[in-house]
Structures are given as structure tokens and as C-alpha cells.
Design a protein around this motif. Structure first.
Motif, short mmCIF file in Angstrom:
data_model
loop_
_atom_site.label_atom_id
_atom_site.label_comp_id
_atom_site.label_asym_id
_atom_site.label_seq_id
_atom_site.Cartn_x
_atom_site.Cartn_y
_atom_site.Cartn_z
N PRO A 25 45.82 50.13 60.13
CA PRO A 25 46.72 49.08 59.66
C PRO A 25 48.17 49.51 59.86
CG PRO A 25 45.02 49.55 58.03
CD PRO A 25 44.89 50.58 59.11
N GLY A 26 49.08 48.57 60.00
CA GLY A 26 50.47 48.87 60.32
C GLY A 26 51.14 49.81 59.34
N ILE A 27 50.87 49.64 58.06
CA ILE A 27 51.53 50.48 57.06
C ILE A 27 51.02 51.92 57.10
CG2 ILE A 27 49.98 50.03 55.12
CD1 ILE A 27 52.67 49.70 53.48
N MET A 28 49.86 52.12 57.71
CA MET A 28 49.24 53.45 57.76
C MET A 28 49.51 54.19 59.07
SD MET A 28 47.59 53.63 54.87
CE MET A 28 46.33 54.83 55.09
N ARG A 29 50.34 53.65 59.94
CA ARG A 29 50.53 54.24 61.27
C ARG A 29 51.09 55.66 61.23
NH1 ARG A 29 54.43 50.38 60.89
NH2 ARG A 29 56.56 51.14 60.95
N ASP A 30 51.90 55.99 60.19
CA ASP A 30 52.48 57.33 60.11
C ASP A 30 51.62 58.31 59.33
OD1 ASP A 30 54.70 56.47 61.53
OD2 ASP A 30 55.78 55.85 59.73
N ALA A 76 49.61 61.37 52.61
CA ALA A 76 49.27 60.41 51.56
C ALA A 76 48.29 61.05 50.59
CB ALA A 76 48.66 59.15 52.17
N ILE A 77 48.29 60.53 49.37
CA ILE A 77 47.40 61.04 48.32
C ILE A 77 46.57 59.87 47.80
CG2 ILE A 77 47.26 62.12 46.05
CD1 ILE A 77 49.89 63.56 46.73
N LEU A 78 45.25 60.05 47.80
CA LEU A 78 44.33 59.03 47.32
C LEU A 78 43.98 59.31 45.87
CD1 LEU A 78 42.48 56.58 48.00
CD2 LEU A 78 40.71 58.27 48.49
N ARG A 114 48.89 56.56 47.76
CA ARG A 114 50.34 56.71 47.60
C ARG A 114 50.90 57.60 48.71
NH1 ARG A 114 51.89 54.99 42.54
NH2 ARG A 114 50.24 54.91 40.97
N ASP A 115 52.15 57.34 49.03
CA ASP A 115 52.88 58.20 49.96
C ASP A 115 53.09 59.55 49.29
OD1 ASP A 115 54.71 59.47 51.65
OD2 ASP A 115 55.68 57.58 52.17
N ALA A 116 52.80 60.64 49.98
CA ALA A 116 52.91 61.97 49.38
C ALA A 116 54.36 62.38 49.13
CB ALA A 116 52.23 63.01 50.28
N ARG A 117 55.29 61.85 49.93
CA ARG A 117 56.70 62.21 49.74
C ARG A 117 57.39 61.35 48.69
NH1 ARG A 117 54.84 63.11 54.14
NH2 ARG A 117 55.16 61.51 55.67
N ASP A 118 56.90 60.14 48.47
CA ASP A 118 57.46 59.24 47.47
C ASP A 118 56.30 58.63 46.69
OD1 ASP A 118 58.87 57.42 45.94
OD2 ASP A 118 59.40 56.10 47.62
N SER A 119 55.99 59.19 45.53
CA SER A 119 54.80 58.76 44.78
C SER A 119 54.91 57.34 44.24
CB SER A 119 54.53 59.73 43.63
OG SER A 119 55.62 59.72 42.73
N ASN A 120 56.10 56.75 44.26
CA ASN A 120 56.25 55.36 43.82
C ASN A 120 55.90 54.37 44.93
OD1 ASN A 120 57.12 56.05 41.24
ND2 ASN A 120 59.24 56.29 41.94
N ARG A 121 55.82 54.84 46.16
CA ARG A 121 55.50 53.96 47.29
C ARG A 121 53.98 53.88 47.45
NH1 ARG A 121 55.94 55.02 53.48
NH2 ARG A 121 55.69 52.90 54.25
N VAL A 122 53.45 52.70 47.26
CA VAL A 122 52.01 52.46 47.39
C VAL A 122 51.72 51.97 48.80
CG1 VAL A 122 50.08 51.08 46.57
CG2 VAL A 122 51.76 51.94 44.94
#
Length: 167
Positions: A25-30, A76-78, A114-122
Motif C-alpha cells: 500500500p502507498g503509505i507502507m512504501r518506506d 514500524a512497530i506493530l 505505528r511509525d517507529a520514528r514518530d509513535s503518534n503517526r499511525v
């Protein structure tokens, strides 16, 4: 000669829409690596969080889209919770309708990536359900415990499919 070149063009054109590898998915490309800490358990079933975490890790490894990493090295952290484990009677014995012969268990995992560098970013969130059917032998508790990993595996595969493929 002309016929061969036309056939060759048709064969090559028939594969033009395909590509090798997964399409994230586009948001997961990085996202290349994911960390999976121990899941939480909202049920009364002992060790359910251990079975669910193990099933999720196995599902990610089998899929191969993302690599596993520690929380310090991951993109990312699940975070997930075993939300519900439910049993439904499918079939009973002929002489005693209260005694189950076949049961179905359903497990629900609620998860958030969640993004591992910014835990507020889902990056993604949702819930996944896994269903398994099993026959009851003389010990009901043993039968339930033996069928639970299969249900967690199916719920984990649904979660990984959503994160790796977008559906």
C-alpha cells in the motif's frame, strides 16, 4: 518469419501488466522492517498473547514483504491485542444435545501499526478474525487449546495480507 514475430509480440504483450514482487500500500512504501513486541491479552485465556505474537511473527516471515527487526532498528512497530476468543457449538452428540461434538473458535486481534520514528503517526490499523473448527475428544480444554494456534494463524495471515497487499 512474419508469423513468428507476430506471435512473439503477442506473448510479450500479454505479460506487460505484471511485475515481480509484492505491491505494498502507498503509505507502507518506506517500511522495510517491522518490530513485533509481545501482544496484549484482553481475554481470560492464559498465554493467548504468546500464541498470537508467535503466529503474527510467523505470518510476516512466511509472507516475506517485510523483515523482522528490533524496536530500535525497525521502520514500524506493530502493537496488537487479543481482543476476544469465542467458541460456538457446531455439532452435538445425538444422545446429549448439550455435549458438543464439534466446536468453532473465533479469535479477534485488534492491531495498530505505528511509525517507529514518530509513535503518534499511525500507518495502519484494524482488526483481524481467525476461525478454526475442531472435534472435541474426551478432554474439552485440551481440544480448545490445540485448536487455538490455528485460529491465531488465520487471523495473523489476514492481518499480514492487509499490511502487505492492502486488502
Amino acid at each position: 518469419m512474419r508469423l513468428i514475430s507476430v506471435l512473439l509480440c503477442l506473448v510479450l504483450a500479454s505479460c506487460s501488466g505484471y511485475q515481480l514482487g509484492g505491491v505494498k500500500p502507498g503509505i507502507m512504501r518506506d517500511v522495510q522492517t517491522i518490530s513485533i513486541p509481545m501482544f496484549k491479552n484482553d481475554t481470560l485465556h492464559p498465554r493467548a498473547e504468546t500464541l498470537a505474537t508467535s503466529a503474527a511473527t510467523d505470518a510476516f516471515v512466511q509472507d516475506g514483504t517485510y523483515r523482522m527487526a528490533t524496536s530500535t532498528d525497525a521502520d514500524a512497530i506493530l502493537e496488537a491485542t487479543v481482543h476476544e476468543i469465542d467458541y460456538t457449538q457446531i455439532r452435538s452428540t445425538r444422545l446429549d444435545t448439550l455435549r458438543p461434538e464439534e466446536l468453532q473458535n473465533s479469535v479477534t486481534l485488534v492491531w495498530i501499526l505505528r511509525d517507529a520514528r514518530d509513535s503518534n503517526r499511525v500507518l495502519a490499523q484494524g482488526s483481524s478474525v481467525g476461525i478454526s473448527r475442531f472435534f472435541v475428544d474426551s478432554n474439552l480444554q485440551t481440544s480448545r487449546n490445540n485448536a487455538l494456534p490455528d485460529a491465531f494463524e488465520r487471523a495473523s495471515q489476514a492481518m499480514v495480507s492487509r499490511l502487505a497487499n492492502g486488502f
